[in-house]
Write a protein that holds these residues in place. Structure first.
Motif, PDB file in Angstrom:
ATOM      1  N   CYS A  79      38.203  80.456  24.595  1.00 22.20           N
ATOM      2  CA  CYS A  79      38.211  79.159  25.279  1.00 22.20           C
ATOM      3  C   CYS A  79      38.669  78.912  26.410  1.00 22.20           C
ATOM      4  N   LEU A  80      38.135  78.117  27.500  1.00 20.70           N
ATOM      5  CA  LEU A  80      37.832  77.724  28.568  1.00 20.70           C
ATOM      6  C   LEU A  80      37.891  76.761  28.912  1.00 20.70           C
ATOM      7  N   PHE A  81      38.816  74.871  28.865  1.00 20.94           N
ATOM      8  CA  PHE A  81      38.319  73.884  29.718  1.00 20.94           C
ATOM      9  C   PHE A  81      38.622  74.146  31.043  1.00 20.94           C
ATOM     10  N   ILE A  82      37.432  73.389  31.969  1.00 21.14           N
ATOM     11  CA  ILE A  82      37.445  73.203  33.175  1.00 21.14           C
ATOM     12  C   ILE A  82      37.784  71.734  33.547  1.00 21.14           C
ATOM     13  N   GLY A  83      38.345  71.472  34.137  1.00 18.24           N
ATOM     14  CA  GLY A  83      38.251  70.188  34.450  1.00 18.24           C
ATOM     15  C   GLY A  83      38.781  69.755  36.082  1.00 18.24           C
ATOM     16  N   ASP A  84      38.911  68.710  36.520  1.00 16.89           N
ATOM     17  CA  ASP A  84      39.098  68.007  37.619  1.00 16.89           C
ATOM     18  C   ASP A  84      40.657  67.070  38.290  1.00 16.89           C
ATOM     19  N   SER A  85      40.953  67.062  37.395  1.00 18.35           N
ATOM     20  CA  SER A  85      41.745  65.952  37.469  1.00 18.35           C
ATOM     21  C   SER A  85      42.948  66.419  36.819  1.00 18.35           C
ATOM     22  N   ILE A  86      43.862  65.567  36.299  1.00 18.90           N
ATOM     23  CA  ILE A  86      45.493  66.240  35.606  1.00 18.90           C
ATOM     24  C   ILE A  86      45.265  65.801  34.280  1.00 18.90           C
ATOM     25  N   THR A  87      44.219  65.137  34.062  1.00 17.48           N
ATOM     26  CA  THR A  87      44.130  64.775  32.828  1.00 17.48           C
ATOM     27  C   THR A  87      43.050  66.176  31.680  1.00 17.48           C
ATOM     28  N   ASP A  88      42.531  66.572  32.994  1.00 15.85           N
ATOM     29  CA  ASP A  88      41.357  67.483  31.600  1.00 15.85           C
ATOM     30  C   ASP A  88      43.040  68.625  31.549  1.00 15.85           C
ATOM     31  N   ILE A  89      43.329  69.079  32.985  1.00 11.81           N
ATOM     32  CA  ILE A  89      44.654  70.347  32.380  1.00 11.81           C
ATOM     33  C   ILE A  89      45.847  70.316  31.438  1.00 11.81           C
ATOM     34  N   GLU A  90      46.279  68.008  31.874  1.00 12.83           N
ATOM     35  CA  GLU A  90      46.795  67.764  30.426  1.00 12.83           C
ATOM     36  C   GLU A  90      46.324  68.331  28.542  1.00 12.83           C
ATOM     37  N   THR A  91      44.973  67.497  28.628  1.00  9.97           N
ATOM     38  CA  THR A  91      44.303  67.606  27.959  1.00  9.97           C
ATOM     39  C   THR A  91      43.888  69.444  27.511  1.00  9.97           C
ATOM     40  N   ALA A  92      44.052  69.946  27.614  1.00 11.13           N
ATOM     41  CA  ALA A  92      43.364  71.939  27.818  1.00 11.13           C
ATOM     42  C   ALA A  92      45.174  72.175  27.290  1.00 11.13           C
ATOM     43  N   ILE A  93      46.050  72.167  27.750  1.00 11.19           N
ATOM     44  CA  ILE A  93      47.593  71.785  27.207  1.00 11.19           C
ATOM     45  C   ILE A  93      47.841  71.621  26.447  1.00 11.19           C
ATOM     46  N   ASN A  94      47.597  70.336  25.994  1.00 10.18           N
ATOM     47  CA  ASN A  94      47.579  69.655  24.686  1.00 10.18           C
ATOM     48  C   ASN A  94      46.927  70.242  23.606  1.00 10.18           C
ATOM     49  N   GLY A  95      45.278  70.892  24.145  1.00 12.18           N
ATOM     50  CA  GLY A  95      44.658  71.413  22.927  1.00 12.18           C
ATOM     51  C   GLY A  95      45.032  72.978  22.923  1.00 12.18           C
ATOM     52  N   LYS A  96      45.840  73.101  23.251  1.00 12.47           N
ATOM     53  CA  LYS A  96      46.111  74.471  23.318  1.00 12.47           C
ATOM     54  C   LYS A  96      44.640  75.263  23.670  1.00 12.47           C
ATOM     55  N   ASP A 101      42.898  77.634  27.156  1.00 12.99           N
ATOM     56  CA  ASP A 101      43.750  77.750  28.869  1.00 12.99           C
ATOM     57  C   ASP A 101      42.191  77.385  29.631  1.00 12.99           C
ATOM     58  N   SER A 102      42.965  76.322  30.838  1.00  7.26           N
ATOM     59  CA  SER A 102      42.536  75.536  31.557  1.00  7.26           C
ATOM     60  C   SER A 102      41.991  76.612  32.953  1.00  7.26           C
ATOM     61  N   CYS A 103      41.503  75.773  33.838  1.00  7.16           N
ATOM     62  CA  CYS A 103      40.849  75.776  34.996  1.00  7.16           C
ATOM     63  C   CYS A 103      40.582  74.972  35.419  1.00  7.16           C
ATOM     64  N   ALA A 134      47.924  74.725  35.601  1.00  8.39           N
ATOM     65  CA  ALA A 134      46.250  74.658  35.205  1.00  8.39           C
ATOM     66  C   ALA A 134      46.842  77.000  34.826  1.00  8.39           C
ATOM     67  N   THR A 135      45.868  77.185  34.222  1.00  7.09           N
ATOM     68  CA  THR A 135      45.660  78.362  34.163  1.00  7.09           C
ATOM     69  C   THR A 135      44.896  79.859  34.799  1.00  7.09           C
ATOM     70  N   LEU A 136      44.152  78.776  35.682  1.00  5.75           N
ATOM     71  CA  LEU A 136      43.161  79.460  36.527  1.00  5.75           C
ATOM     72  C   LEU A 136      42.713  78.817  37.513  1.00  5.75           C
ATOM     73  N   VAL A 137      42.690  78.705  38.748  1.00  9.85           N
ATOM     74  CA  VAL A 137      42.310  77.869  39.940  1.00  9.85           C
ATOM     75  C   VAL A 137      40.841  78.227  40.300  1.00  9.85           C
ATOM     76  N   ALA A 138      40.174  77.611  40.952  1.00 11.08           N
ATOM     77  CA  ALA A 138      38.887  77.592  41.551  1.00 11.08           C
ATOM     78  C   ALA A 138      38.171  76.881  42.297  1.00 11.08           C
ATOM     79  N   ASP A 139      38.762  77.632  43.729  1.00  2.75           N
ATOM     80  CA  ASP A 139      38.311  76.485  45.228  1.00  2.75           C
ATOM     81  C   ASP A 139      36.898  76.593  45.507  1.00  2.75           C
ATOM     82  N   SER A 140      36.306  77.018  44.668  1.00  2.00           N
ATOM     83  CA  SER A 140      34.502  76.661  45.188  1.00  2.00           C
ATOM     84  C   SER A 140      33.574  77.312  43.302  1.00  2.00           C
TER      85      SER A 140
END
Length: 72
Positions: free
Chosen positions: A19-36, A38-40, A57-63
């Protein structure tokens, strides 16, 4: 929240390592971390202060094209 991550993993019979949790906020990244899962972090969303938590974040996308390439 972690409840959402676990619900979706269970509902769709997924493995967290696939799984990969994609988001644009610290809440999204923390949700991924807490849910164990990966995050983008997408830096082109509505999130603010992104530089302060990019390293979490596990990954970062700038576009959108960066995100598409990461998902290949």
């Amino acid at each position: 929240s972690i409840i959402l991550v676990n619900y979706l993993v269970d509902k769709y019979h997924l493995k967290k390592e696939e799984c990969l949790f994609i988001g644009d906020s610290i809440t999204d990244i923390e949700t991924a971390i807490n849910g164990k899962v990966d995050s983008c972090l997408v830096t082109f969303g509505y999130g603010v202060n992104i530089e302060s938590f990019k390293e979490k974040a596990t990954l970062v996308a700038d576009s959108v094209s960066d995100l598409a390439n990461l998902l290949k």
